[in-house]
Design an enzyme around this catalytic site. Structure first.
Site, PDB file in Angstrom:
ATOM      1  N   SER A  24       0.822  -1.207   0.000  1.00 34.61           N
ATOM      2  CA  SER A  24       0.000   0.000   0.000  1.00 34.61           C
ATOM      3  C   SER A  24       0.859   1.262   0.000  1.00 34.61           C
ATOM      4  CB  SER A  24      -0.927   0.005   1.223  1.00 34.61           C
ATOM      5  OG  SER A  24      -1.826  -1.067   1.182  1.00 34.61           O
ATOM      6  N   ARG A  28       1.577   4.322  -3.030  1.00 29.58           N
ATOM      7  CA  ARG A  28       1.412   5.745  -2.721  1.00 29.58           C
ATOM      8  C   ARG A  28       2.721   6.518  -2.863  1.00 29.58           C
ATOM      9  NH1 ARG A  28      -2.380   2.692  -0.524  1.00 29.58           N
ATOM     10  NH2 ARG A  28      -4.436   3.547   0.048  1.00 29.58           N
ATOM     11  N   ARG A 124     -13.628  -6.804 -11.111  1.00 27.70           N
ATOM     12  CA  ARG A 124     -13.774  -6.263  -9.762  1.00 27.70           C
ATOM     13  C   ARG A 124     -14.539  -4.944  -9.796  1.00 27.70           C
ATOM     14  NH1 ARG A 124      -7.725  -6.922  -7.699  1.00 27.70           N
ATOM     15  NH2 ARG A 124      -8.481  -5.850  -5.838  1.00 27.70           N
ATOM     16  N   GLN A 171      -9.237   2.447  -0.367  1.00 23.98           N
ATOM     17  CA  GLN A 171      -9.051   2.753  -1.780  1.00 23.98           C
ATOM     18  C   GLN A 171     -10.049   3.803  -2.249  1.00 23.98           C
ATOM     19  OE1 GLN A 171      -9.162  -0.961  -3.909  1.00 23.98           O
ATOM     20  NE2 GLN A 171      -7.374  -1.777  -2.862  1.00 23.98           N
ATOM     21  N   ASP A 317      -7.406  -7.613   4.595  1.00 24.72           N
ATOM     22  CA  ASP A 317      -6.554  -8.418   3.717  1.00 24.72           C
ATOM     23  C   ASP A 317      -6.024  -9.664   4.409  1.00 24.72           C
ATOM     24  OD1 ASP A 317      -6.833  -6.751   1.526  1.00 24.72           O
ATOM     25  OD2 ASP A 317      -5.119  -5.512   2.067  1.00 24.72           O
ATOM     26  N   LYS A 344     -12.798  -9.094  -3.730  1.00 26.69           N
ATOM     27  CA  LYS A 344     -11.343  -8.972  -3.831  1.00 26.69           C
ATOM     28  C   LYS A 344     -10.871  -9.699  -5.100  1.00 26.69           C
ATOM     29  CE  LYS A 344     -10.390  -6.622  -0.051  1.00 26.69           C
ATOM     30  NZ  LYS A 344      -9.628  -5.355  -0.065  1.00 26.69           N
ATOM     31  N   ARG A 389      -3.406 -14.120  -1.846  1.00 28.45           N
ATOM     32  CA  ARG A 389      -3.628 -14.355  -0.421  1.00 28.45           C
ATOM     33  C   ARG A 389      -4.277 -15.719  -0.166  1.00 28.45           C
ATOM     34  NH1 ARG A 389      -1.582  -9.791   1.373  1.00 28.45           N
ATOM     35  NH2 ARG A 389      -2.184  -7.820   0.392  1.00 28.45           N
TER      36      ARG A 389
END
Length: 432
Positions: A24, A28, A124, A171, A317, A344, A389
């Site tokens: 994340s 950024r 998604r 998000q 997550d 997800k 994941r």
């Protein structure tokens, strides 16, 4: 490409380990480094497919980014109005974070852009971002059902707003914040439940006029970002797999170095401690405005809990690996408020329920909850649905199961945890 792993029971995890940089924050760092004035030096950058996709997009938008060595970037910022149109579509790959944040940024530009993604990302939901940005004056065209590709129309006047995200999603919030940077006046953005504050923290550290508290942000448009140094800590989402494995596998004792412990990300640590997990947090410090620490984890006899719903946004997550812990804990665990998992990289509730049942677990589900009764697991053939994941969660489950487990469709692990298999093997996991 479809990649298959073979996994089996481990006799224990040991060692001093480091996981890759936070995904994340890496996204950024590229975005705000590009919009800053001057150079930004990034260390600890995640060399994953998702973050590299965001990096490539900003190169297409006219930003020069150097790679002096692995996990380092030097970004030559172009300022708030220095991005240039790309003649080609901007490919986000599998990165939902990249696509949603870029939609907010690009709807404020003078030029049109087209955002595309892989097959998974193209299924998604984007409506939650599109609708909120259109309330600010943005204009975004999408495929039927509000799916990518997204045509983001430039040249729009964005107005300041008082708006609620309507969903606990960092998000969505971050997309609105990026758009609000270009609006004339002050915007107020609220959330139904607080989510991770990486965007706000990075903007403030780079000089943007923004103030925030959990669940509420005030931001003025027309500011400036100043380049500087950004140090990215280890990703707690990646660490969660090793943490949970060490708690579950008898004889384990590991130490994880330099892990980001932002309070909006440590829900998984709180949940595992409620289950009886021995997790010691020490050497706490600050790195680039973010709290960082080392973690020591020892095997623990976990017990079932009713997961506090307030923790879910701070561990969304990590829910798949939490389900593995629940399947091996004593008693029956209940968790609700999980609807976000349905949208997800895969339907993570369905993926985990199907796989855990295949390994012998007793699991029940509703649209937004699961009930998992702990017990013994056995080897099985598992479909990971190209979801990183899910693949890593079942790799951990297999370390505690009798027999051999085959994990299909593990290719997307490279999006968030490059080198997972090598690191897992070095710690003592049986995984090929």
């Amino acid at each position: 490409m479809s990649l298959t792993w073979t996994a089996a029971r481990s006799s224990g995890l040991h060692g001093l380990l480091r996981v890759p940089g936070d995904k994340s924050i890496s996204h950024r760092a590229i975005i705000f480094g590009a919009l800053a004035e001057g150079r930004t030096h990034v260390s600890g950058f995640l060399e994953g497919e998702d973050t590299r996709a965001t990096e490539r997009i900003f190169s297409q938008l006219g930003v020069r980014i150097e790679t002096p060595d692995a996990q380092s970037r030097i970004i030559h910022g172009v300022g708030l109005h220095g991005l240039q149109a790309s003649a080609a579509p901007l490919d986000c790959g599998n990165a939902g974070t990249g696509m949603r944040l870029l939609t907010g940024l690009l709807c404020a530009q003078a030029f049109d852009s087209v955002l595309i993604g892989d097959a998974s990302l193209s299924q998604r939901p984007m409506a939650r971002v599109i609708n909120k940005l259109e309330a600010m004056g943005g204009r975004i065209s999408a495929r039927e059902g509000n799916f990518a590709p997204l045509h983001v129309h430039g040249g729009q006047y964005l107005r300041p707003v008082e708006i609620d995200t309507g969903v606990a999603s960092a998000q969505v919030k971050s997309a609105l914040l990026l758009a609000a940077m270009y609006a004339e006046g002050e915007s107020v953005i609220t959330e139904p439940r607080p989510t991770r504050d990486y965007t706000e923290a990075m903007m403030k550290s780079m000089g943007w006029p923004i103030s925030y508290s959990p669940g509420r942000i005030r931001i003025r448009g027309g500011g400036r970002l100043q380049g500087g140094d950004i140090g990215i800590p280890g990703d707690i989402s990646s660490a969660a797999f090793l943490i949970t494995a060490a708690l579950l596998i008898p004889g384990s004792d590991i130490t994880l170095e330099n892990i980001g412990v932002n309070p909006r990300r440590t829900g998984i640590l709180q949940a595992l401690r409620l289950m009886g997990g021995q997790i010691e947090v020490f050497n706490e410090r600050e790195q680039g405005g973010e709290p960082v620490a080392d973690l020591k984890i020892r095997h623990s006899a976990l017990k079932a809990i009713e997961l506090p719903e307030s923790l879910v946004p701070d561990m969304i997550d990590e829910c798949p690996i939490f389900f593995v812990a629940a399947a091996l804990a004593e008693g029956t665990t209940d968790a609700s408020g999980l609807a976000e998992l349905r949208v997800k990289e895969s339907d993570r509730i369905a993926s985990m329920v199907t796989g855990l049942r295949a390994m012998g677990a007793l699991v029940e589900e509703t649209p937004d909850s699961v009930t998992i009764t702990g017990g013994h697991l056995h080897g099985a053939v598992i479909q990971s649905h190209h979801d990183h994941r899910i693949a890593m969660s079942f790799a951990v489950a297999a370390q505690c199961a009798s027999g051999e487990t085959l994990l299909h469709d593990c290719d997307n692990v490279a999006t968030s945890f490059p080198g997972f298999v090598d690191l897992a093997q070095s710690a003592g996991m049986i995984l090929e």
